[in-house]
Write an enzyme that holds these catalytic residues in place. Structure first.
Site, mmCIF file in Angstrom:
data_model
loop_
_atom_site.group_PDB
_atom_site.id
_atom_site.type_symbol
_atom_site.label_atom_id
_atom_site.label_comp_id
_atom_site.label_asym_id
_atom_site.label_seq_id
_atom_site.Cartn_x
_atom_site.Cartn_y
_atom_site.Cartn_z
ATOM 1 C CG ASP A 62 -5.902 -4.264 -3.952
ATOM 2 O OD1 ASP A 62 -6.156 -3.498 -3.007
ATOM 3 O OD2 ASP A 62 -4.752 -4.612 -4.255
ATOM 4 C CG HIS A 88 -5.442 -2.640 0.194
ATOM 5 N ND1 HIS A 88 -4.775 -2.323 -0.969
ATOM 6 C CD2 HIS A 88 -4.903 -1.820 1.147
ATOM 7 C CE1 HIS A 88 -3.901 -1.364 -0.743
ATOM 8 N NE2 HIS A 88 -3.939 -1.053 0.534
ATOM 9 C CB SER A 95 -0.959 -0.057 1.195
ATOM 10 O OG SER A 95 -1.985 0.903 1.070
#
Length: 341
Positions: A289, A316, A147
């Site tokens: 995601d 995610h 991320s």
């Protein structure tokens, strides 16, 4: 019986032979000989110099492997290493040495309250200082960013790839404007229209402390952040992304939620420079995601030595909700790069 016990004892001396040659013995992997961090369980508080003063960041080593050392860059910004604790279930058995690390401003590190520290270039310089302190180099240094950590990993590679052996960009697009378009065009329409309208009213009023704001986002998080009911989310995730999140870092850089991004990161885009990253790179994307999986596949094709790992059941936090496929793909990549040395 003697032959069986002898064979079993020999087998237990070695980790699974995943990597090219000379996999570390079990005893060698767990050895603390000549490791100055052994007396405190692999933990080191590393001094960091910044434009506004000197601080310390928290790291913790797990295992020993002279060829494969992975530094983990957590998401957020302002979250912690804690969601990565699931790596303990997969990497030690394969002899991978890895490092947990809380970036400056995160829970286990110093938390100076100075907005001048909230700059991407400063975080990149911090990672380089950590690398030097840990003694990682191009013969063994793998950088994995998830991320926001993926942004940081790309930026680090663009500036310091001469020190890298391999790079992993986990669940992160190379463009925040493109991410925001995906959130607006694909993710937001999946929300209940009344909930979306209320979210927009709260956002316009910047009423992010209102408990209703997070409540309205729960269905989005359960579909696209980690595909379980929040009541079943793993405890390390709740610690790292909820209990220990430093919102004084998160909100100014990322914005108030995972439904799009703003703040310092709003205009960040390195898509046009991916071709400059020449080290072996694995890009990980997932079907559900928050990030566009097609965009991440495109990234892997623009990288000169890129590979793409697509997780059909993941979101995610795919190292939780599609973890067998996530770690199989990650370990395969490490094996390939190690074998090509």
């Amino acid at each position: 019986m003697f032959r069986f016990l002898f064979a079993l004892s020999i087998g237990l001396l070695f980790v699974s032979p995943l990597f090219a040659a000379d996999p570390p013995t079990l005893r060698g992997y767990h050895s603390n000989a000549n490791r100055s961090d052994a007396w405190q369980g692999g933990v080191r508080m590393i001094p960091i110099h910044t434009p506004v003063g000197d601080f310390r960041v928290w790291t913790r080593r797990v295992g020993n492997n002279p060829r494969i050392k992975v530094l983990l860059l957590h998401g957020g910004p302002g979250a912690t290493h804690e969601p990565f604790e699931v790596f303990d279930s997969f990497l030690p058995a394969e002899g991978v040495e890895y490092y947990y690390y809380d970036q400056l401003g995160s829970y286990y590190s110093d938390q100076p309250d100075d907005p001048k520290l909230l700059a991407i270039d400063r975080f990149v310089d911090e990672v380089e200082q950590v690398r030097q302190a840990l003694g990682l180099d191009k013969d063994n240094f793998y950088l994995l960013g998830h991320s926001w950590g993926g942004i940081l990993a790309m930026e680090y590679a663009l500036k310091h790839q001469e020190h890298l052996k391999g790079l992993v960009i986990s669940n992160m697009m190379s463009s925040i404007p493109a991410y925001n378009r995906y959130a607006n065009d694909v993710l937001m329409p999946q929300l209940d229209p009344a909930a979306l309208a209320e979210l927009r009213r709260l956002d316009a009023a910047k009423d992010y402390a209102n408990p209703r704001f997070e409540e309205l986002l729960v269905p989005h998080y359960e579909q696209h952040f980690l595909r379980r009911p929040i009541a079943e989310w793993p405890e390390p995730v709740l610690r790292g992304f909820v209990k220990h999140l430093n919102r004084k870092v998160y909100v100014p850089m990322q914005g108030p939620s995972e439904l799009g991004a703003g703040g310092v990161l709003a205009d960040w885009d390195r898509t046009g420079e991916l071709a400059r990253i020449t080290v072996p790179t694995l890009v990980i994307g997932a079907k559900y995601d928050t990030m566009d999986p097609a965009w991440m596949e495109m990234m892997s094709k623009r990288l000169p030595h890129g590979e793409y790992l697509y997780l059909r059941n993941g979101s995610h936090a795919a190292f939780y909700d599609d973890q067998d496929a996530y770690f199989a793909g990650l370990l395969k990549f490490l094996r390939e790069v190690d074998g090509a040395r």
